[in-house]
Design a protein around this motif. Structure first.
Motif, PDB file in Angstrom:
ATOM      1  N   HIS A   1       0.458  -5.875  -7.094  1.00 32.08           N
ATOM      2  CA  HIS A   1      -0.881  -5.438  -6.676  1.00 32.08           C
ATOM      3  C   HIS A   1      -1.504  -6.418  -5.680  1.00 32.08           C
ATOM      4  CE1 HIS A   1      -0.688  -2.635 -10.064  1.00 32.08           C
ATOM      5  NE2 HIS A   1      -1.670  -1.988  -9.460  1.00 32.08           N
TER       6      HIS A   1
ATOM      7  N   ASN B   1      -0.483  -7.736  -2.961  1.00 32.21           N
ATOM      8  CA  ASN B   1      -0.421  -7.401  -1.535  1.00 32.21           C
ATOM      9  C   ASN B   1      -0.487  -5.896  -1.295  1.00 32.21           C
ATOM     10  OD1 ASN B   1       2.099  -6.582  -2.241  1.00 32.21           O
ATOM     11  ND2 ASN B   1       3.161  -7.625  -0.574  1.00 32.21           N
ATOM     12  N   GLY B   2      -0.975  -5.175  -2.311  1.00 30.10           N
ATOM     13  CA  GLY B   2      -1.195  -3.751  -2.127  1.00 30.10           C
ATOM     14  C   GLY B   2       0.058  -2.904  -2.169  1.00 30.10           C
TER      15      GLY B   2
ATOM     16  N   THR C   1      -0.741   0.577  -5.905  1.00 27.69           N
ATOM     17  CA  THR C   1      -2.171   0.868  -5.867  1.00 27.69           C
ATOM     18  C   THR C   1      -2.656   1.107  -7.286  1.00 27.69           C
ATOM     19  OG1 THR C   1      -1.936   1.819  -3.690  1.00 27.69           O
ATOM     20  CG2 THR C   1      -3.928   2.400  -4.903  1.00 27.69           C
TER      21      THR C   1
ATOM     22  N   ILE D   1      -9.399  -4.064  -0.949  1.00 22.89           N
ATOM     23  CA  ILE D   1      -8.183  -3.667  -0.217  1.00 22.89           C
ATOM     24  C   ILE D   1      -7.932  -2.162  -0.290  1.00 22.89           C
ATOM     25  CG2 ILE D   1      -7.130  -5.950  -0.622  1.00 22.89           C
ATOM     26  CD1 ILE D   1      -5.094  -4.488  -2.456  1.00 22.89           C
ATOM     27  N   TYR D   2      -8.660  -1.466  -1.170  1.00 22.49           N
ATOM     28  CA  TYR D   2      -8.488  -0.013  -1.261  1.00 22.49           C
ATOM     29  C   TYR D   2      -9.499   0.737  -0.393  1.00 22.49           C
ATOM     30  CZ  TYR D   2      -5.726  -1.421  -5.306  1.00 22.49           C
ATOM     31  OH  TYR D   2      -4.804  -2.014  -6.115  1.00 22.49           O
TER      32      TYR D   2
ATOM     33  N   LYS E   1      -3.889  -2.940   5.638  1.00 22.51           N
ATOM     34  CA  LYS E   1      -2.874  -3.321   4.634  1.00 22.51           C
ATOM     35  C   LYS E   1      -1.753  -4.147   5.255  1.00 22.51           C
ATOM     36  CE  LYS E   1      -3.419  -1.189   0.401  1.00 22.51           C
ATOM     37  NZ  LYS E   1      -3.393   0.247   0.123  1.00 22.51           N
TER      38      LYS E   1
ATOM     39  N   ARG F   1      -0.371  -7.723   3.971  1.00 22.38           N
ATOM     40  CA  ARG F   1       1.026  -8.030   3.598  1.00 22.38           C
ATOM     41  C   ARG F   1       1.566  -9.227   4.345  1.00 22.38           C
ATOM     42  NH1 ARG F   1       2.297  -1.841   2.720  1.00 22.38           N
ATOM     43  NH2 ARG F   1       1.143  -1.791   0.758  1.00 22.38           N
TER      44      ARG F   1
END
Lengths: 287, 281
Positions: free
Chosen positions: B52, B54-55, B58, B71-72, B78, B82
């Motif tokens: 989670h 670095n996304g 989700t 981040i969402y 994104k 990363r």
């Protein structure tokens, strides 16, 4: 009698060029002499690339010697007519449990080996039961292997080998991918197989604490055996082990530091219990 | 400047027979420049948690903030995240794919849109940072030893110059010297470049030696979040959840049981030897 007897055993990995000619050969195992007594627990230590896995793969004839000979229970591994007998004598367990499990249910997976050997089905189920009980996984017999933890999967893999009734089991870093609990479970299982069922064990590992119960420790470097002896003998040579990129159990290392600082402790302390007892003697002498 | 996780929940395979609640209401903060250890038995949720950061995964619910940005949120970059939060997976050497080591390490920075020259400069620097000698740069990754491959893979992440480096069991399967070398190198990076390091490991001894804070995961929740000494005081509780304390911690408890008036929270060989020497002085 020696169940494993190697004489000047050597193995070369070959690198071929595009025409299939040998371009390069590198010696992974270099003229090793080795005797393992039936029922012994032998640990093999060595850094990555020291040749220990290559040696291990000779024991059930996955690899055949380039030079020298290897006898497993009196059979020359190069004798093709004895191949299946040799593989039944010496079973192997590898690092990654996920690569070794094929059945969809635990008991079917364990039964696969004996079934393949043509064992009658009643006998298969007897063996499945006794092997799963030996590794403490009987209650999971009707589970799906992919729902098990790493340590449990590895114990199922060991049961699969045990079900073939080998005299000898070779384990190549069986705990490298496991959490502390899984590691404890697997090592306990291996020790019990050795002590109760008298199976000869060859354990390759990078965890020094796992080998303190072994009868003999072998250290490999550049394809050769460079140290061997009881765990106590081998682990008392801390600096020499470090030169081979290895380590000693933490209790041994603490004792080593304390000796360097002038405390009068014996060499070759292996466990916390031993170290605590020796320290207690020192304290009593002071008061 | 940090990562903040608030009430994070993650459920695998929602609505199927395989539904599994992997993270339950996890809240924590990773301030800049910390060296954090994450421990937990297999299946405790630690790998899910780090994915989670670095996304990559989700959240089912809850939020992750990177430098106070959600981040969402729509429009959040994104790709930038990363490159800032570098994740090194278990057995990263399986992800080496180029024809030679140097090209492989260039892949990350090139993907960020850097010019060939810049990417090469970064690759060169990253390979030096992980201590891989120049003679290996033009070799195929498959010709390297286990420890060297692992270094090359870590260099691939470092070349993106992340602020946070997340390592999932970077030393599994390495020999003791290889293990110490890699972790020493990571520690040096941490000190010199002030990057945040998150180290996931099954080795309590390694964790005790390197990190300043330990997050213990169990059944998808944070069980403990404290300094190594404090966390390893709970060694019996840790055993109950499939973990352990470093071996030396048990030695200190053995001595205390024999009546030694000694602090039992030493977690490294040095701390232990020191405490014993002082007591016997």
């Amino acid at each position: 009698m020696s169940i494993i007897r190697a004489r000047k055993l050597a193995f070369d990995y070959l690198k071929m060029d595009d025409e299939g000619k040998v371009e390069n050969r590198s010696r992974a195992v270099d003229e090793i002499d080795l005797d393992v007594k039936e029922g012994d627990f032998v640990a093999i230590l060595g850094h990555n690339g020291s040749g220990k896995s290559t040696l291990a793969k000779h024991i059930n004839a996955i690899l055949l010697p380039t030079e020298g000979t290897l006898y497993v229970d009196g059979k020359d591994t190069r004798d093709e007519s004895k191949l299946w007998e040799i593989r039944q004598t010496a079973g192997m367990v590898f690092q990654n449990p996920d690569n070794q499990i094929i059945g969809t249910i635990v008991d079917e997976d364990v039964g696969f080996g004996p079934e393949n050997m043509g064992v009658p089905s009643e006998e298969i189920w007897r063996r499945v039961e006794s092997s799963l009980k030996a590794v403490g996984m009987w209650e999971y017999r009707d589970h799906s292997p992919n729902k098990l933890s790493g340590g449990q999967k590895q114990r199922v893999a060991i049961a699969g080998v045990v079900a073939m009734r080998p005299k000898c089991i070779v384990l190549d870093e069986p705990t490298a991918m496991l959490d502390p609990n899984g590691r404890r479970e697997v090592i306990r299982t291996v020790c019990e197989l050795n002590q109760r069922e008298h199976v000869t064990v060859l354990l390759i590992t990078h965890y020094m604490e796992e080998v303190i119960h072994a009868d003999k420790v072998i250290v490999m470097d550049q394809g050769k055996i460079v140290m061997q002896g009881t765990p106590r003998e081998v682990f008392s040579r801390v600096e020499e082990l470090k030169s081979y990129r290895l380590d000693v159990p933490q209790a041994t290392l603490v004792a080593h530091r304390l000796r360097q600082a002038g405390l009068n402790l014996p060499e070759g302390i292996l466990s916390n219990e031993e170290l605590a007892a020796e320290l207690e003697k020192l304290r009593a002498a002071k008061h | 400047m940090a990562i903040r996780i608030e009430h994070l929940n993650y459920i695998y395979s929602v609505g199927t027979a395989f539904e599994r609640h992997a993270l339950k209401d996890v809240s924590l903060e990773l301030p800049d420049g910390q060296f954090v250890g994450v421990i937990g038995h297999t299946g405790s949720g630690k790998s899910t948690l780090i994915q989670h950061l670095n996304g990559l995964l989700t959240a089912t619910s809850g939020t992750v903030y990177f430098n106070d940005q959600n981040i969402y949120a729509e429009g959040f970059d994104k790709k930038l995240l990363r490159s800032k939060v570098g994740l090194v997976f278990q057995y990263p050497e399986y992800q080496l794919f180029e024809t030679d080591v140097f090209t492989d390490v260039c892949f990350g920075p090139k993907n960020l849109g850097l010019s060939g020259e810049e990417a090469e400069a970064r690759a060169y620097k990253a390979l030096q940072q992980v201590g891989l000698k120049e003679k290996y740069y033009k070799m195929s990754p498959f010709e390297l030893s286990g420890g060297q491959k692992r270094r090359a893979a870590i260099a691939g992440i470092l070349a993106m110059e992340p602020d946070v480096l997340v390592l999932d069991e970077p030393t599994a399967g390495l020999d003791p010297k290889g293990r110490d070398d890699i972790l020493d190198q990571v520690k040096q990076l941490h000190e010199e470049r002030k990057i945040t390091v998150v180290l996931v490991s099954h080795s309590m001894e390694d964790i005790a030696r390197y990190v300043e804070r330990i997050i213990v995961m169990n059944k998808g929740q944070v069980l403990y979040d404290d300094t190594p000494r404090q966390v390893f005081r709970h060694y019996r509780e840790l055993e109950a959840v499939g973990l352990a304390a470093p071996q030396v911690t048990y030695l200190m408890h053995d001595l205390a049981e024999k009546g030694w008036d000694i602090a039992t929270d030493a977690a490294t060989v040095e701390e232990t030897a020191q405490a014993i020497l002082e007591y016997l002085k």
